[in-house]
Enzyme design. Structure first.
Site, PDB file in Angstrom:
ATOM      1  N   SER A 247      43.710  65.442  54.350  1.00 16.11           N
ATOM      2  CA  SER A 247      42.837  66.238  53.381  1.00 16.11           C
ATOM      3  C   SER A 247      43.421  67.822  53.643  1.00 16.11           C
ATOM      4  O   SER A 247      44.283  68.032  54.666  1.00 16.11           O
ATOM      5  CB  SER A 247      41.347  66.447  53.754  1.00 16.11           C
ATOM      6  OG  SER A 247      41.252  66.812  54.870  1.00 16.11           O
ATOM      7  N   LYS A 248      43.032  68.715  52.782  1.00 16.17           N
ATOM      8  CA  LYS A 248      43.614  69.994  53.012  1.00 16.17           C
ATOM      9  C   LYS A 248      43.510  70.565  54.487  1.00 16.17           C
ATOM     10  O   LYS A 248      44.334  71.132  55.119  1.00 16.17           O
ATOM     11  CB  LYS A 248      42.774  71.075  52.243  1.00 16.17           C
ATOM     12  CG  LYS A 248      43.171  71.148  50.929  1.00 16.17           C
ATOM     13  CD  LYS A 248      42.469  72.257  50.308  1.00 16.17           C
ATOM     14  CE  LYS A 248      42.993  72.203  48.619  1.00 16.17           C
ATOM     15  NZ  LYS A 248      41.869  71.642  47.931  1.00 16.17           N
ATOM     16  N   ARG A 249      42.609  70.066  55.438  1.00 18.75           N
ATOM     17  CA  ARG A 249      42.485  70.594  56.747  1.00 18.75           C
ATOM     18  C   ARG A 249      43.645  70.203  57.563  1.00 18.75           C
ATOM     19  O   ARG A 249      43.630  70.947  58.678  1.00 18.75           O
ATOM     20  CB  ARG A 249      40.984  70.160  57.285  1.00 18.75           C
ATOM     21  CG  ARG A 249      40.841  69.295  58.147  1.00 18.75           C
ATOM     22  CD  ARG A 249      39.292  69.021  58.205  1.00 18.75           C
ATOM     23  NE  ARG A 249      39.420  67.359  58.062  1.00 18.75           N
ATOM     24  CZ  ARG A 249      39.751  66.373  58.864  1.00 18.75           C
ATOM     25  NH1 ARG A 249      39.909  67.087  60.001  1.00 18.75           N
ATOM     26  NH2 ARG A 249      39.649  65.489  58.540  1.00 18.75           N
ATOM     27  N   HIS A 250      44.603  69.203  57.262  1.00 17.72           N
ATOM     28  CA  HIS A 250      45.227  68.882  58.053  1.00 17.72           C
ATOM     29  C   HIS A 250      46.740  69.891  57.546  1.00 17.72           C
ATOM     30  O   HIS A 250      47.762  69.883  58.181  1.00 17.72           O
ATOM     31  CB  HIS A 250      46.102  67.405  57.741  1.00 17.72           C
ATOM     32  CG  HIS A 250      44.966  66.334  58.273  1.00 17.72           C
ATOM     33  ND1 HIS A 250      44.125  65.646  57.287  1.00 17.72           N
ATOM     34  CD2 HIS A 250      44.607  66.142  59.474  1.00 17.72           C
ATOM     35  CE1 HIS A 250      43.271  64.908  57.966  1.00 17.72           C
ATOM     36  NE2 HIS A 250      43.691  65.148  59.280  1.00 17.72           N
ATOM     37  N   GLY A 251      46.831  70.312  56.388  1.00 19.62           N
ATOM     38  CA  GLY A 251      47.768  71.231  56.022  1.00 19.62           C
ATOM     39  C   GLY A 251      47.919  71.119  54.565  1.00 19.62           C
ATOM     40  O   GLY A 251      47.231  70.831  53.846  1.00 19.62           O
TER      41      GLY A 251
END
Ligand code: GLU
Length: 482
Positions: A247-251
């Protein structure tokens, strides 16, 4: 005949996971000389975003995932749009009502909310209570007061065979009487996907694992229409480096972001192909042709795969190294323009840029690395790496740099061998190892501690600038180091 489709819903920026699905479909189609179809599933009008569709199509084009059919628009194929096929869905929905497999339902949204909440309060899954199922309501798919619901079997099991995972079964009692046609006249995903996959003669449905529960429902719709279902291939999940769903939180997760970051489409293509598939040996770098010839269903894994951002950068670097300096320059130039390094007033010389490309080729993983690692080919360093300062800018180095500036100034020829000879001679005279001189020069000219070979760097940056930078660093040392 292999016929596969990529069926995105244009509701947001295309996630790399979706694009991986498209890529697997495309490779599978190309491997078998089949057809790859793009079908836009735009039946959720509330969530429809035109910019999402643009991003999906440009993402596919960026990677070269061309589709093989669709309405012709200016010599190109447009995708199929479900929103343009409403009458087809209505026709088959009517058929299902007539054969007793579906029914009209006029329950109000308030009533549906109430039942849902009651069930949730009682700890039950929020299903429809089938109030209209036996009422024989007369209506039409275009009627805005009614929906058409599918009559799910109340007992028994439904099974299908996934080409990768074998047989998967569901208890029919867990299925809701799902809506086929909504009150706005649009079909739901479940219905449109079945009708289209059948009518478009799709041979293999390749899609993400999260759609497995839907496949059970789809099989029942196929059966009710008397149709044979295509083969199913549910692709493994993609996880972030911490093994939770990517998800976005990984990049970056939108395909467009990778393009902006300076990832090469060839590298992205190769990287995505290995997210859930392997050629059964350790080969990692494979171009499109090789991937087309090697890709097949038997190499697809069922275990989730991890999206390794470092590996993508590494792979991109491998692709950068396989370019000629000229090719690399062509790719880097737009960035130089964006960063104001090459402008209309201050144009860059292509020969110079090719030399920079050659010097930097080994050191770049993504194009944007150039901004930090190679800026000094275009602008003067405004600061010096603090670790380098500590190690290499000793007070006595100020005099050395001034002396070197003078010696370099009197060189008959500004080239690598002369620069090297001069530097080594100077180190000998000072009775220090060559490194003791090389490191301060590098720091003075580039501001950095690392980079391409120093003498190559000096040759490229050029006499005037090198001398000015050596003198400037000498002054800086006098002012700042004691
Ligand atoms: N429209 C669905 C999606 O957004 C397609 C799922 C499928 O391939 O059946 O992913």
């Amino acid at each position: 005949m292999v016929r596969v489709r990529f069926a995105p819903s244009p509701t947001g920026l295309p996630h790399v996971g979706n694009i991986r699905t498209a890529l697997f479909c495309w490779l599978f189609a190309r491997h078998h000389n089949g057809s790859f179809i793009l079908r836009v599933e735009d039946t959720d009008r509330e969530r429809y975003r035109p910019e999402a569709l643009d991003a999906i199509m440009s993402g596919l084009r960026w990677l070269g995932l061309d589709w093989d059919e669709g309405p012709q628009v200016g010599g190109d194929y447009a995708p199929y749009f479900q929103s343009q096929r409403l009458e087809i869905y209505h026709k088959y929905a009517r058929k299902l009502v007539e054969s007793g497999s579906a029914y009209y339902c006029n329950c109000s949204p308030e009533r549906l909310d109430k039942i849902r909440n009651q069930r949730l309060q009682n700890g039950l899954p929020p299903m429809y209570d089938r109030n209209c199922r036996d009422k024989k309501i007369e209506s039409d798919p275009t009627d805005t007061d009614t929906v058409i619901r599918f009559k799910m079997p109340l007992f028994g099991k439904t099974c299908f065979t996934d080409e990768l995972r074998g047989e998967i079964c569901f208890e029919n009692s867990t299925f809701d009487d799902i809506v086929l046609i909504k009150s706005d006249g649009y079909p739901t995903y479940h219905f449109a996907v079945v009708v289209d996959d059948y009518l478009m003669k799709i041979s293999h449905i390749m899609r993400a694992e999260e759609w497995i529960p839907s496949a059970g429902k789809h099989i029942l719709i196929y059966d009710a229409l008397g149709w044979e279902a295509p083969k199913f291939v549910h692709l493994p999940m993609i996880l972030g480096p911490d093994r939770s769903k990517l998800s976005k939180r990984h990049g970056a997760t939108a395909i467009t972001e990778f393009e902006q970051q300076g990832i090469l489409p060839e590298a992205m293509f190769n990287f995505l192909s290995l997210l859930g598939w392997s050629p059964k040996d350790d080969t990692e770098i494979m171009n499109k042709e090789e991937l087309i010839s090697r890709f097949d269903i038997d190499g697809i894994n069922t275990a989730a795969s991890v999206f390794d951002f470092d590996k993508l950068r590494w792979m991109n670097g491998e692709y950068i190294r396989r370019m000629t300096p000229k090719q690399l320059t062509a790719r880097l130039k737009p960035y130089y323009e964006k960063w104001g390094w090459c402008t209309a007033d201050n144009p860059c010389d292509d020969e110079y840029l090719d030399k920079v490309s050659q010097a930097m080729q080994e050191r770049l993983k993504v194009f944007t690395d150039m901004k930090e690692l190679g800026y000094y080919f275009f602008t003067e360093p405004t600061e010096y790496d603090p670790k380098g300062v500590k190690k290499n800018f000793k007070p006595e180095v100020a005099d050395w740099l001034n002396e070197l500036a003078n010696r370099f100034d009197s060189l008959s020829e500004w080239d690598k061998p002369n620069l090297e000879q001069q530097t080594r001679d100077f180190a000998n005279e000072m009775d220090v190892g060559a490194g003791k001189v090389i490191h301060p020069i590098r720091l003075a000219v580039s501001g950095l501690r690392m980079g391409p070979g120093l003498f190559e760097l000096l040759e490229i940056v050029g006499k005037e600038k090198v001398i000015a930078r050596l003198k400037r660093a000498a002054n800086w040392i006098r002012e700042n180091i004691n």
